[in-house]
Design a protein around this motif. Sequence first.
Motif, PDB file in Angstrom:
ATOM      1  N   ASP A 185      94.004  35.657  24.078  1.00 28.44           N
ATOM      2  CA  ASP A 185      93.148  35.032  23.070  1.00 28.44           C
ATOM      3  C   ASP A 185      93.916  34.070  22.178  1.00 28.44           C
ATOM      4  OD1 ASP A 185      94.292  37.689  22.374  1.00 28.44           O
ATOM      5  OD2 ASP A 185      93.589  37.218  20.354  1.00 28.44           O
ATOM      6  N   THR A 233      99.459  49.170  21.629  1.00 32.33           N
ATOM      7  CA  THR A 233      98.068  48.745  21.446  1.00 32.33           C
ATOM      8  C   THR A 233      97.299  48.849  22.760  1.00 32.33           C
ATOM      9  OG1 THR A 233      98.886  47.182  19.795  1.00 32.33           O
ATOM     10  CG2 THR A 233      96.646  46.835  20.588  1.00 32.33           C
ATOM     11  N   GLY A 264     107.155  44.497  21.102  1.00 30.78           N
ATOM     12  CA  GLY A 264     106.264  43.533  20.480  1.00 30.78           C
ATOM     13  C   GLY A 264     105.236  42.900  21.410  1.00 30.78           C
ATOM     14  N   GLU A 278      93.011  42.344  18.978  1.00 37.52           N
ATOM     15  CA  GLU A 278      93.756  43.494  18.475  1.00 37.52           C
ATOM     16  C   GLU A 278      92.929  44.769  18.399  1.00 37.52           C
ATOM     17  OE1 GLU A 278      97.086  42.412  15.544  1.00 37.52           O
ATOM     18  OE2 GLU A 278      95.431  41.089  14.980  1.00 37.52           O
ATOM     19  N   LYS A 296     102.488  46.952  23.997  1.00 38.04           N
ATOM     20  CA  LYS A 296     102.392  48.181  24.810  1.00 38.04           C
ATOM     21  C   LYS A 296     101.531  49.258  24.137  1.00 38.04           C
ATOM     22  CE  LYS A 296     106.822  48.938  24.966  1.00 38.04           C
ATOM     23  NZ  LYS A 296     107.249  47.667  24.353  1.00 38.04           N
TER      24      LYS A 296
HETATM   25  N1  LIG Z   1      95.742  38.788  19.395  1.00 41.04           N
HETATM   26  C1  LIG Z   1      96.204  39.864  20.066  1.00 41.04           C
HETATM   27  N2  LIG Z   1      97.146  40.659  19.511  1.00 41.04           N
HETATM   28  C2  LIG Z   1      97.598  41.729  20.221  1.00 41.04           C
HETATM   29  C3  LIG Z   1      97.108  42.011  21.526  1.00 41.04           C
HETATM   30  N3  LIG Z   1      97.759  43.121  21.976  1.00 41.04           N
HETATM   31  C4  LIG Z   1      98.612  43.502  20.985  1.00 41.04           C
HETATM   32  N4  LIG Z   1      98.523  42.676  19.920  1.00 41.04           N
HETATM   33  C5  LIG Z   1      99.306  42.735  18.670  1.00 41.04           C
HETATM   34  O1  LIG Z   1     100.692  42.620  18.977  1.00 41.04           O
HETATM   35  C6  LIG Z   1     101.480  43.329  18.032  1.00 41.04           C
HETATM   36  C7  LIG Z   1     102.486  44.249  18.732  1.00 41.04           C
HETATM   37  O2  LIG Z   1     101.789  45.269  19.403  1.00 41.04           O
HETATM   38  P1  LIG Z   1     102.429  46.685  19.772  1.00 41.04           P
HETATM   39  O3  LIG Z   1     101.374  47.409  20.550  1.00 41.04           O
HETATM   40  O4  LIG Z   1     102.994  47.368  18.601  1.00 41.04           O
HETATM   41  O5  LIG Z   1     103.615  46.228  20.761  1.00 41.04           O
HETATM   42  P2  LIG Z   1     104.784  47.123  21.433  1.00 41.04           P
HETATM   43  O6  LIG Z   1     106.007  46.928  20.613  1.00 41.04           O
HETATM   44  O7  LIG Z   1     104.954  46.550  22.817  1.00 41.04           O
HETATM   45  O8  LIG Z   1     104.296  48.534  21.483  1.00 41.04           O
HETATM   46  C8  LIG Z   1     100.484  44.075  17.154  1.00 41.04           C
HETATM   47  O9  LIG Z   1     100.310  43.362  15.959  1.00 41.04           O
HETATM   48  C9  LIG Z   1      99.193  44.060  17.970  1.00 41.04           C
HETATM   49  O10 LIG Z   1      98.040  44.121  17.167  1.00 41.04           O
HETATM   50  C10 LIG Z   1      96.096  41.121  22.100  1.00 41.04           C
HETATM   51  O11 LIG Z   1      95.629  41.252  23.232  1.00 41.04           O
HETATM   52  N5  LIG Z   1      95.704  40.067  21.317  1.00 41.04           N
END
Ligand SMILES: Nc1nc2c(ncn2[C@@H]2O[C@H](COP(=O)(O)OP(=O)(O)O)[C@@H](O)[C@H]2O)c(=O)[nH]1
Length: 313
Positions: free
Chosen positions: A268, A127, A122, A294, A125
């Motif tokens: 942000d 993204t 979450g 995002e 990563k």
């Molecule tokens: N506001 C904002 N949201 C982000 C950012 N990076 C990721 N997110 C959001 O965080 C959530 C989890 O991201 P994800 O890439 O699935 O995380 P993972 O589980 O580590 O792979 C998603 O809803 C993304 O859109 C950021 O820099 N700013």
Amino acid sequence: MFSIFGKSGPSLLERLRESVSKTRSQLAAKVEELFTGERRIDPALLAKLENALLAADLGVRTTREILASVREKVERNALSDAAQLKNELKNQLVALLHTEVLTANGAGEATPRVIFVVGVNGVGKTTTIGKLANRLREEGRSVILCAADTFRAAASEQLDIWAERSGAMLIKQKPGADPAAVVYDALAAAKARATDAVIVDTAGRLHTKSNLMAELDKMKRTAAKLVPGAPHDVLLVMDATTGQNGLQQAREFTSVVGVTGIVLTKLDGTAKGGIVVAIVRELGLPIRFVGVGEKIEDLVPFDPETFVNSLFD
Ligand SMILES: Nc1nc2c(ncn2[C@@H]2O[C@H](COP(=O)(O)OP(=O)(O)O)[C@@H](O)[C@H]2O)c(=O)[nH]1
Ligand SMILES: [Mg+2]
């Protein structure tokens, strides 16, 4: 050299500045009066400063050290008015943020450059990987994304979407596959095609921590067998909105997987951007990029001077 890791132009610096606007306005509300005019530095002013720094999440240790150094300078009359105090504070923060990269492994010319992306679920990563791939593609680099988070079926689907958006190639296996085997496939494909970079997405489930760490270790060993010196970067992704809690989780990773740099996402979305300082301070690792939204273009190289100036001006 991969210029995505280098200095950035004015528009990106402006985006970094925007990303700390919440922190800036919160800090400003607390310290504006402290820094204006020729107000003398007295204990009441210093107490206010201390509270403001703590509220911005700089961390207790860093705040104490800054205050101790300021008090000492005030005592020997090296600092007297508020304008000087502001400068002193900025200089100290910039100095703290200038952590050199710890693992100099000559990755500049490695082909493929292998980048592992680690961190708990979450934090952002997948993204971040999409955004990184996009930056590399804009530089004209070929990129393979490696879906080594095989724990959830949705993980590789999500990565697939980012691969398409950024124009990268995706290497995946069936859900439940050995992540190290996916790394093997991705690196073999990259070598065969002379691909410039491979970015490896990893699972981040914390409840099986020791398995996770063993898994990451195996992935690293597999990578090193195929590409000398790989992984060249191990980027730990941290979520700025989790504040000090994220630091403990981060330590678990840094102690086991040899992290080379931090990507701090969701800057942000927080008024506690001072966590940047706490992270660099506590982990002794450079922040390479910050996530500022995002969308695919919402990843900005971190720059200490811009960050600190943005906090106060
Ligand atoms: N506001 C904002 N949201 C982000 C950012 N990076 C990721 N997110 C959001 O965080 C959530 C989890 O991201 P994800 O890439 O699935 O995380 P993972 O589980 O580590 O792979 C998603 O809803 C993304 O859109 C950021 O820099 N700013
Ligand atoms: Mg993910």
